[in-house]
Design a protein around this motif. Sequence first.
Motif, short mmCIF file in Angstrom:
data_model
loop_
_atom_site.label_atom_id
_atom_site.label_comp_id
_atom_site.label_asym_id
_atom_site.label_seq_id
_atom_site.Cartn_x
_atom_site.Cartn_y
_atom_site.Cartn_z
N PRO A 1 -22.09 35.68 -73.68
CA PRO A 1 -22.46 35.10 -74.97
C PRO A 1 -22.49 33.58 -75.01
CG PRO A 1 -20.19 35.85 -75.03
CD PRO A 1 -20.73 36.27 -73.70
N LYS A 2 -21.96 32.91 -73.97
CA LYS A 2 -21.88 31.45 -74.00
C LYS A 2 -22.39 30.86 -72.69
CE LYS A 2 -17.89 31.13 -77.14
NZ LYS A 2 -16.52 30.61 -77.31
N LEU A 3 -22.91 29.64 -72.79
CA LEU A 3 -23.32 28.89 -71.61
C LEU A 3 -22.20 27.93 -71.21
CD1 LEU A 3 -27.02 28.10 -72.60
CD2 LEU A 3 -26.17 29.98 -71.19
N GLY A 4 -22.45 27.15 -70.15
CA GLY A 4 -21.46 26.18 -69.70
C GLY A 4 -20.50 26.77 -68.69
N PRO A 5 -19.50 25.99 -68.27
CA PRO A 5 -18.53 26.47 -67.29
C PRO A 5 -17.80 27.71 -67.80
CG PRO A 5 -18.34 24.09 -67.60
CD PRO A 5 -19.26 24.58 -68.67
N TRP A 6 -17.47 28.60 -66.87
CA TRP A 6 -16.72 29.80 -67.24
C TRP A 6 -15.27 29.41 -67.56
CZ3 TRP A 6 -19.81 33.99 -67.51
CH2 TRP A 6 -20.98 34.00 -66.74
N PRO A 7 -14.76 29.78 -68.72
CA PRO A 7 -13.35 29.47 -69.01
C PRO A 7 -12.41 30.20 -68.06
CG PRO A 7 -14.27 30.93 -70.68
CD PRO A 7 -15.41 30.47 -69.83
N ASN A 8 -12.83 31.38 -67.61
CA ASN A 8 -12.11 32.17 -66.61
C ASN A 8 -13.10 33.21 -66.10
OD1 ASN A 8 -11.98 34.52 -68.46
ND2 ASN A 8 -10.50 33.23 -69.57
N GLU A 9 -12.63 34.10 -65.25
CA GLU A 9 -13.52 35.12 -64.70
C GLU A 9 -13.25 36.50 -65.30
OE1 GLU A 9 -13.36 34.92 -60.46
OE2 GLU A 9 -14.03 32.82 -60.39
N GLU A 10 -12.68 36.52 -66.49
CA GLU A 10 -12.37 37.79 -67.13
C GLU A 10 -13.61 38.48 -67.70
OE1 GLU A 10 -9.37 37.16 -70.03
OE2 GLU A 10 -7.82 36.58 -68.57
N TRP A 11 -14.62 37.69 -68.10
CA TRP A 11 -15.82 38.30 -68.68
C TRP A 11 -16.60 39.04 -67.60
CZ3 TRP A 11 -17.55 39.42 -73.37
CH2 TRP A 11 -18.89 39.82 -73.50
N ARG A 12 -16.89 40.33 -67.86
CA ARG A 12 -17.54 41.19 -66.88
C ARG A 12 -18.84 41.79 -67.43
NH1 ARG A 12 -13.97 42.96 -62.89
NH2 ARG A 12 -14.80 45.09 -62.87
N GLY A 13 -19.41 41.14 -68.45
CA GLY A 13 -20.66 41.64 -69.02
C GLY A 13 -20.42 42.45 -70.27
N TRP A 14 -21.54 42.80 -70.93
CA TRP A 14 -21.48 43.51 -72.20
C TRP A 14 -21.29 45.02 -72.04
CZ3 TRP A 14 -21.83 40.25 -76.36
CH2 TRP A 14 -22.46 39.02 -76.17
N TRP A 15 -21.42 45.55 -70.83
CA TRP A 15 -21.71 46.97 -70.65
C TRP A 15 -20.52 47.81 -70.19
CZ3 TRP A 15 -24.37 42.91 -68.35
CH2 TRP A 15 -25.56 42.53 -68.99
N GLY A 16 -19.32 47.25 -70.15
CA GLY A 16 -18.17 48.02 -69.71
C GLY A 16 -18.06 48.08 -68.20
N ASP A 17 -17.21 48.98 -67.72
CA ASP A 17 -16.93 49.06 -66.28
C ASP A 17 -18.06 49.67 -65.47
OD1 ASP A 17 -14.43 47.90 -66.63
OD2 ASP A 17 -13.44 49.84 -66.96
N ASN A 18 -18.94 50.44 -66.14
CA ASN A 18 -20.03 51.12 -65.43
C ASN A 18 -21.36 50.75 -66.09
OD1 ASN A 18 -21.63 52.77 -63.88
ND2 ASN A 18 -20.72 54.69 -64.59
N PRO A 19 -21.90 49.55 -65.79
CA PRO A 19 -23.15 49.12 -66.42
C PRO A 19 -24.31 50.04 -66.05
CG PRO A 19 -22.01 47.28 -65.36
CD PRO A 19 -21.34 48.54 -64.89
#
Length: 267
Positions: free
Chosen positions: A134-152
């Motif tokens: 949802p955001k641009l720029g540097p990643w605050p951390n690597e926790e974001w794994r996409g909108w689609w859950g564990d099995n995209p």
Amino acid sequence: MRTVFPTKELRDEAVEKYHATEGGKQTFGNLATYVADLAEETSDTPSPDRAARVRVHSFSVSIDGFGVGEGQRLETPFGHAGTRLLEWALPTRTFQEMGFHDEQEASNGVDEAFASRWNTGIGAEIMGRNKFAPKLGPWPNEEWRGWWGDNPPFHTPVIVLTHHPRPPLEMEGGTSFHFLDAGPAEALEKARELAKGRDIRIGGGASTIRQFLQADLIDEMHIVVVPIVLGRGERLWDGLEELEQRFRIESVTSPSGVIHMTFWRRG
């Protein structure tokens, strides 16, 4: 621009085989069967005699050409458009099987006939950063794994275009995200390596598809024109004057009100 049947021979074949005719008397169920049979001609197994193609599938735009609304954020991934650009797809069997649940029973009509080609023969996808996060720029951390859950729903390698690369992300079901700071040509070269002879899908958003069109790297597109006016957001067609000279264009109107437009590279 042409309509359902690109040649008289194909029209005559459809009339005889599916009892379908063009115009106001078109039987949409028969048309759906016709389109589905065309889709089945695309093998899911790469052929050594067929070059991998670069494709866009099931990308929706408003009547005024916006592929996403203004104000994208975590709570509103499509901005002020909400889910309106996807309402044609949510009832289809293909999208429901991908996890996009709808109150209606899964449909098998014209919309499903087009939606079902979304993953046929695809070996990798290229998407923009905004489609992944949802955001641009540097990643605050690597926790974001996409909108689609564990099995995209992709089940292939996916290249995410970003100015801030991070380590690859392995997901369930065969999906892996690869974060690349590159232009269209370099990204496509990497995608071809990952796709192993299969086709590459340009997944969006609008600016990413536009960049690949401007670089003349897309062979086939399925664009869905949704009968809404957004007025603001990210437009697909800006800077693409005379695009029709590069593509043969066919269109099919669905009972849901959307227009399925298919673009095939000329020559």
